[in-house]
Design a protein around this motif. Structure first.
Motif, short mmCIF file in Angstrom:
data_model
loop_
_atom_site.label_atom_id
_atom_site.label_comp_id
_atom_site.label_asym_id
_atom_site.label_seq_id
_atom_site.Cartn_x
_atom_site.Cartn_y
_atom_site.Cartn_z
N HIS A 165 -4.06 107.91 7.20
CA HIS A 165 -3.70 109.30 6.96
C HIS A 165 -4.46 110.31 7.81
CE1 HIS A 165 -1.58 107.70 3.50
NE2 HIS A 165 -2.70 107.12 3.10
N ALA A 166 -5.65 109.97 8.28
CA ALA A 166 -6.49 111.00 8.88
C ALA A 166 -7.48 110.42 9.88
CB ALA A 166 -7.26 111.74 7.78
N LEU A 167 -8.01 111.33 10.69
CA LEU A 167 -9.19 111.07 11.50
C LEU A 167 -10.34 111.81 10.85
CD1 LEU A 167 -10.82 110.22 14.02
CD2 LEU A 167 -9.98 112.30 15.15
N ILE A 168 -11.40 111.07 10.50
CA ILE A 168 -12.56 111.64 9.83
C ILE A 168 -13.73 111.61 10.80
CG2 ILE A 168 -14.11 111.49 7.84
CD1 ILE A 168 -11.79 109.87 6.47
N ILE A 169 -14.34 112.76 11.04
CA ILE A 169 -15.43 112.89 12.00
C ILE A 169 -16.68 113.32 11.24
CG2 ILE A 169 -16.21 114.03 14.10
CD1 ILE A 169 -13.01 114.80 14.23
N GLU A 170 -17.71 112.49 11.28
CA GLU A 170 -18.98 112.83 10.65
C GLU A 170 -20.04 113.02 11.72
OE1 GLU A 170 -22.00 111.29 7.12
OE2 GLU A 170 -20.77 109.83 8.18
N ASP A 171 -20.63 114.21 11.75
CA ASP A 171 -21.70 114.53 12.69
C ASP A 171 -23.00 114.74 11.94
OD1 ASP A 171 -20.43 114.73 15.38
OD2 ASP A 171 -19.18 116.20 14.35
N ILE A 172 -24.05 114.07 12.41
CA ILE A 172 -25.37 114.15 11.77
C ILE A 172 -26.42 114.46 12.84
CG2 ILE A 172 -27.15 112.87 10.50
CD1 ILE A 172 -24.95 111.15 9.30
N PHE A 173 -27.31 115.39 12.51
CA PHE A 173 -28.45 115.69 13.37
C PHE A 173 -29.69 115.12 12.69
CE2 PHE A 173 -31.79 118.57 15.09
CZ PHE A 173 -31.61 118.28 16.43
N SER A 256 -23.81 124.35 8.62
CA SER A 256 -24.73 124.99 7.67
C SER A 256 -25.82 124.03 7.19
CB SER A 256 -23.94 125.51 6.46
OG SER A 256 -23.30 124.44 5.78
N LYS A 257 -25.70 122.76 7.56
CA LYS A 257 -26.72 121.77 7.22
C LYS A 257 -26.74 120.72 8.32
CE LYS A 257 -23.38 119.49 4.16
NZ LYS A 257 -23.12 119.00 2.79
N ASN A 258 -27.57 119.71 8.17
CA ASN A 258 -27.77 118.73 9.24
C ASN A 258 -26.69 117.66 9.32
OD1 ASN A 258 -30.07 120.11 9.90
ND2 ASN A 258 -31.48 118.64 8.98
N SER A 259 -25.70 117.73 8.45
CA SER A 259 -24.57 116.81 8.53
C SER A 259 -23.29 117.58 8.23
CB SER A 259 -24.74 115.65 7.53
OG SER A 259 -24.76 116.13 6.21
N HIS A 260 -22.19 117.10 8.78
CA HIS A 260 -20.93 117.81 8.62
C HIS A 260 -19.77 116.82 8.75
CE1 HIS A 260 -17.44 120.31 9.63
NE2 HIS A 260 -18.08 121.29 9.01
N ILE A 261 -18.73 117.02 7.93
CA ILE A 261 -17.54 116.18 7.98
C ILE A 261 -16.33 117.05 8.31
CG2 ILE A 261 -15.93 114.75 6.66
CD1 ILE A 261 -18.31 113.60 5.17
N THR A 262 -15.56 116.62 9.31
CA THR A 262 -14.30 117.26 9.68
C THR A 262 -13.18 116.26 9.46
OG1 THR A 262 -15.45 118.50 11.43
CG2 THR A 262 -13.05 118.46 11.51
N VAL A 263 -12.06 116.71 8.89
CA VAL A 263 -10.92 115.84 8.62
C VAL A 263 -9.70 116.41 9.35
CG1 VAL A 263 -9.38 114.87 6.87
CG2 VAL A 263 -11.81 115.16 6.36
N ILE A 264 -9.03 115.56 10.12
CA ILE A 264 -7.79 115.94 10.81
C ILE A 264 -6.69 115.04 10.28
CG2 ILE A 264 -6.64 116.22 13.04
CD1 ILE A 264 -9.39 116.40 14.33
N GLU A 265 -5.69 115.63 9.64
CA GLU A 265 -4.63 114.85 9.01
C GLU A 265 -3.28 115.51 9.22
OE1 GLU A 265 -5.77 114.78 4.92
OE2 GLU A 265 -5.15 116.84 4.54
N PHE A 266 -2.21 114.72 9.04
CA PHE A 266 -0.88 115.28 9.11
C PHE A 266 -0.62 116.13 7.88
CE2 PHE A 266 -0.11 111.55 11.89
CZ PHE A 266 0.32 112.26 13.01
#
Length: 270
Positions: A165-173, A256-266
């Motif tokens: 269903h989606a592309l999930i992108i997790e970025d962590i610093f 806003s914090k050291n980790s973030h999740i972005t979701v790209i879905e139809f």
């Protein structure tokens, strides 16, 4: 040259290839990996800038990726339209011109002048995993361990997961100093879009992508990008060829914090 010419030349040399339809393909020596789930394809750059002895053409683009659906490019990097010295050449080489994350207002590799690189990021593929439902890549780079003061140093880690269903992108610093782990980094996530992708901002955390093309995607569906933090839509340019500059859109998300999740879905049809 067009990819068809490359395949034709390979055939004359007796080199054959098998089309890839699903799964994960990794090339550790070059530092690129590919994810495919049905009609969606991800290309991730987790390699070093190089070659080490002559990195003048390198960009600060580590952990950037491109995303396509069927024959249509969705997320891109900005490309290169010029050589030589100057502000625009430098801008195209810096991290914000790529679909990745800039921390503490510094590029991941120290690019300068027209063809210079000083302190640079070294990338690595941490893990590639798959199941019946999804494919995932985890990679990191150490570019921010070398830049800034002790409070600003750290490692960027990115995980891309592609499911039904989606592309999930997790970025962590991940900070270098444990003494400042609770301190929020100044991270900005950038996504650049192909000029045929139109953007509609629905609310501060949600944008709608519509493909403005009748030739590459039939029965096209719109996509939604959901983020934890506020989205800013920006004007930009895409440079698919030398000497070419095409207006496009991008978004920037301040972490806003050291980790973030972005979701790209139809977008749901209901």
């Amino acid at each position: 040259p067009p990819v068809e010419h490359i395949f034709s030349f390979a055939k004359r040399l007796g080199i054959t290839h098998q089309p890839i339809e699903q799964g994960i393909t990794t090339f550790e020596q070059s530092g690129y990996s590919r994810l495919q789930k049905d009609d969606r394809i991800i290309l991730l750059d987790h390699g070093n800038v190089g070659p080490d002895y002559l990195p003048g053409h390198a960009h600060a683009d580590t952990l950037s990726f491109e995303y396509s659906y069927k024959q249509q490019r969705i997320i891109v990097n900005s490309g290169t339209s010029m050589y030589g010295a100057g502000k625009e050449r430098l801008r195209q080489r810096q991290t914000p011109a790529h679909s990745t994350v800039e921390f503490n207002q510094q590029s991941s590799s120290e690019v300068w002048d027209g063809f210079r690189v000083a302190k640079r990021a070294y990338g690595r593929l941490i893990n590639a995993s798959s199941s019946n439902e999804s494919f995932s890549l985890k990679a990191s780079h150490n570019g921010y361990k070398q830049l800034g003061n002790q409070n600003e140093r750290g490692e960027h880690q990115r995980t891309l997961t592609l499911d039904e269903h989606a592309l999930i992108i997790e970025d962590i610093f991940k900070r270098s100093s444990k003494k400042v782990d609770k301190k929020t980094c100044e991270g900005t996530i950038y996504f650049h879009f192909h000029p045929e992708v139109k953007i509609e901002k629905l609310n501060p955390h949600l944008v709608k992508l519509v493909i403005d093309s009748d030739t590459r995607v039939s029965n096209q569906k719109s996509m939604l990008i959901k983020t934890e933090d506020m989205i800013k839509v920006k004007e930009g340019t895409w440079h698919p060829y030398f000497g070419m500059s095409i207006p496009n859109k991008s978004i920037a998300v301040k972490m806003s914090k050291n980790s973030h999740i972005t979701v790209i879905e139809f977008e749901s049809e209901n």
